[in-house]
Scaffold this active site. Structure first.
Site: not given
Length: 176
Positions: A37, A39, A103
């Site tokens: 997020g 980045d 993830e």
């Protein structure tokens, strides 16, 4: 605009386009969007998400509130399993996030075990840095190995997932 019309891995097999997944099996999401997020959320990823929406591509992306938690939410693993594919925006800081690596590990496991589709976008990063784990990636893993010194299996799983995704043909965004 990035087009997702066919399988982008090194295999030569043909597959359905992202905009029209196989009709015999419908999942809740067309795309699980993985990104760091801080980045890319306020720029590239927001534009990509909006483009998917305009095309009617049902996309799961976490909201900013989820990133403040310590452990990855079970909802994210569930969303990965309920998606036809993952688009992974690999940015310079991606490897610094244990959340992103967790993830990615799950995404690669689904790819290896179930043929799940994975589409990497190399956002101002060189895939060879991810594969060889040099530069910023090396710096990130030194931090992770210190933080998770009692769980070397976890960091090895992350290293392996990152190397595997770097070997998938994807899209490259750079200043060149």
């Amino acid at each position: 605009m990035v087009r997702f019309d066919s399988e982008t891995s090194s295999s030569s097999s043909s597959s359905p386009s992202l905009s029209s997944p196989s009709s015999d099996f419908r999942r809740k999401y067309d795309v699980f969007l993985s990104f760091r997020g801080e980045d890319t959320r306020q720029n590239f990823t927001d534009h990509l998400y909006a483009a998917f929406k305009r095309r009617g591509i049902i996309t799961f992306r976490d909201d900013e509130k989820l990133e403040t938690g310590e452990a990855i939410a079970p909802e994210l693993f569930k969303a990965i399993h309920e998606s036809w594919c993952s688009v992974i925006v690999l940015s310079e800081g991606y490897a610094f996030s244990s959340w992103c690596l967790e993830e990615l590990s799950e995404i690669i496991q689904q790819k290896n075990e179930k043929g799940y589709k994975v589409f990497p976008i190399f956002y101002f990063v060189d895939p060879s840095d991810l594969r060889k784990q040099t530069g910023k990636v090396q710096e990130a893993f030194l931090k992770h190995e210190k933080n998770f010194e009692d769980n070397k299996e976890k960091t090895q799983r992350w290293r392996s997932a990152l190397a595997q995704v770097a070997n998938i043909k994807g899209w490259h965004l750079s200043n060149r």
